[in-house]
Design an enzyme around this catalytic site. Structure first.
Site, PDB file in Angstrom:
ATOM      1  N   HIS A  95       0.755  -1.326  -0.193  1.00 49.06           N
ATOM      2  CA  HIS A  95       0.072   0.017  -0.064  1.00 49.06           C
ATOM      3  C   HIS A  95       0.856   1.222  -0.121  1.00 49.06           C
ATOM      4  O   HIS A  95       1.977   1.073   0.431  1.00 49.06           O
ATOM      5  CB  HIS A  95      -1.032   0.049   1.239  1.00 49.06           C
ATOM      6  CG  HIS A  95      -0.267   0.001   2.422  1.00 49.06           C
ATOM      7  ND1 HIS A  95       0.305   1.253   3.020  1.00 49.06           N
ATOM      8  CD2 HIS A  95       0.018  -0.892   3.363  1.00 49.06           C
ATOM      9  CE1 HIS A  95       1.108   0.942   4.207  1.00 49.06           C
ATOM     10  NE2 HIS A  95       0.867  -0.336   4.372  1.00 49.06           N
TER      11      HIS A  95
ATOM     12  N   GLU B 118      -1.692  -7.289   7.445  1.00 47.05           N
ATOM     13  CA  GLU B 118      -0.417  -6.920   8.116  1.00 47.05           C
ATOM     14  C   GLU B 118      -0.333  -7.768   9.421  1.00 47.05           C
ATOM     15  O   GLU B 118      -1.343  -8.702   9.652  1.00 47.05           O
ATOM     16  CB  GLU B 118      -0.377  -5.505   8.476  1.00 47.05           C
ATOM     17  CG  GLU B 118       0.740  -4.972   9.062  1.00 47.05           C
ATOM     18  CD  GLU B 118       2.136  -5.162   8.357  1.00 47.05           C
ATOM     19  OE1 GLU B 118       2.545  -6.361   8.072  1.00 47.05           O
ATOM     20  OE2 GLU B 118       2.642  -4.482   7.526  1.00 47.05           O
TER      21      GLU B 118
END
Length: 329
Positions: free
Chosen positions: A93, A196
Site C-alpha cells: 500500500h 499486516e
C-alpha cells in the site's frame, strides 16, 4: 455471513503446497540486486532482458513481456499434474497515516505506546487511510501498468486485496482506468489472510464487513469473511513464524482454487515479507507503494501444513505513557 476460516480456524486441509521461487526472471529475485537503491518504476517492474528456450516457437516480433508470458504458460503446460507456476505481483500500500505517525514519534515509541491508540495530535491511524503522498504513489503504479500494457505485460487475472482501508484505496487507485486485455478487468477480491501482522496496533485492525461494503461497494468479500475482525487481538502481536504460516496458508488457498497464472496481491510490508519467506525468496524491502513480481513454482503434496507452536507476543510490552524523550513532540 459465515464465520471466518483463517489460520488456526476451520477444518484442516488434507494437503498443502511446497513453494519454490524461480529466479532469472526479475531483478528483485537476484542476490546481486541492492534493494536499498532499486527503483521498480524506472526498472519497469524489474523484468530481466533475456532469451528463452522456446523463443523460436513465438511467431513474429514479440516484446520481452510477451516472450516471458509465453514462456511461463509453456512451463505450466509442461508441469506435472500436481505442479504449477504462477506470477504474483506483490504490491505494498501507499503511505498511510500510521506511517506518518511512526516517523513522527519514532519506531520505539510507536511500538510500545502510540500504535495502541486510535490516533493523536490530529492524526487518526486506526485502520489507517492513505495520505496524499500515498495516493500519489499509487498513481505512479497506475501509470506504470498503463505503460507496461502497451509493452505486452500480461494482465492480472485476479486482484486479491487485504481488507484494510489503505490497501483497498491503493488497489483502487493503482488499477483505476487501466485498459487490461479483453475479458480482464479490475474486480478486487478481499482476502482476510492477506493482512499486516495481526494484533496490538490499531492501524492493523480492520473495519467490519458491513463498513467495508458500505464504503467500497465494488469489492467482493471472500465467502468465509466474517462481520467482525476475529483475528486482531488487543494484547497479542502475531510472531513472525505465525505470520509466515498464515501467508503460506493463503497461498495454499490461491494455488488450489485459482486457475489463473498472473495474479495481483495488494497488501502490506509484513505480509509481503511473510510471503517472500514462505516461498524461499530473498528478503527484499519495499518502500510504501512498491511492487515486486515473483515467479513461484508450487507442488501439491498430501498432509496438512505443519502449524508452528504459539510463541510469545512479538514486539515490546506496552508503555503506560510515551517515553520521556517523546513527550511534548
Amino acid at each position: 455471513m459465515s464465520s471466518n476460516t483463517a489460520a488456526g480456524r476451520g477444518p484442516a486441509q488434507s494437503f498443502h503446497y511446497e513453494f519454490e521461487t524461480l529466479t532469472g526472471y526479475f531483478k528483485q529475485s537476484e542476490n546481486s540486486t541492492d534493494d536499498a537503491n532499486f527503483d521498480f518504476i524506472k526498472e519497469k517492474f524489474g523484468l530481466i532482458e533475456r532469451s528463452y528456450p522456446m523463443d523460436a516457437d513465438v511467431e513474429g516480433s514479440r516484446s520481452q513481456w510477451q516472450k516471458f508470458e509465453h514462456h511461463i504458460r509453456r512451463l505450466n503446460d509442461q508441469s506435472a499434474a500436481n505442479e504449477s507456476v504462477k506470477v504474483l505481483f506483490l504490491g505494498r500500500h501507499g503511505q498511510g497515516w500510521h506511517n506518518v505517525a511512526e516517523s513522527k514519534y519514532g519506531t520505539e515509541a510507536w511500538d510500545c505506546y502510540w500504535s495502541i491508540l486510535e490516533g493523536a495530535d490530529g492524526i487518526t491511524w486506526s485502520d489507517a487511510e492513505l495520505t496524499e503522498l500515498g495516493e500519489g504513489q499509487a498513481k505512479e503504479v497506475n501509470a506504470l501498468w498503463k505503460e507496461s500494457l502497451d509493452q505486452g505485460i500480461p494482465s492480472p487475472e485476479t486482484f486479491y486485496v487485504s481488507p484494510l482501508t489503505r490497501t483497498i484505496q491503493t488497489a483502487d487507485v493503482s488499477f483505476q482506468g487501466v485498459p487490461f486485455a479483453k475479458g480482464k478487468e479490475y474486480k478486487p477480491l478481499i482476502k482476510e489472510l492477506l493482512r499486516e501482522a495481526l494484533g496490538v496496533h490499531t492501524c492493523d485492525r480492520r473495519s467490519t464487513a458491513s463498513q467495508i461494503l458500505e464504503r467500497f461497494p465494488h469489492v467482493t468479500l471472500e465467502p468465509s469473511f466474517s462481520e467482525a475482525d476475529v483475528l486482531w487481538e488487543a494484547d497479542y502481536r502475531e510472531p513472525q513464524a505465525a505470520r509466515r504460516y498464515r501467508l503460506q496458508t493463503l497461498l495454499d488457498d490461491i494455488f488450489e482454487t485459482d486457475r489463473g497464472i498472473f495474479l495481483s496481491l495488494t497488501s502490506h510490508s509484513g505480509a509481503i515479507r511473510g510471503i517472500l519467506r514462505g516461498i524461499g525468496h530473498r528478503l527484499f524491502a519495499l518502500q510504501t507503494g512498491g511492487v515486486i513480481p515473483v515467479v513461484i513454482k508450487a507442488k501439491r503434496v498430501n498432509g496438512e501444513r505443519v502449524k508452528p507452536p504459539k510463541e510469545p507476543s512479538e514486539g515490546p510490552p506496552a508503555c503506560k505513557e510515551p517515553p520521556a524523550a517523546d513527550v511534548g513532540k
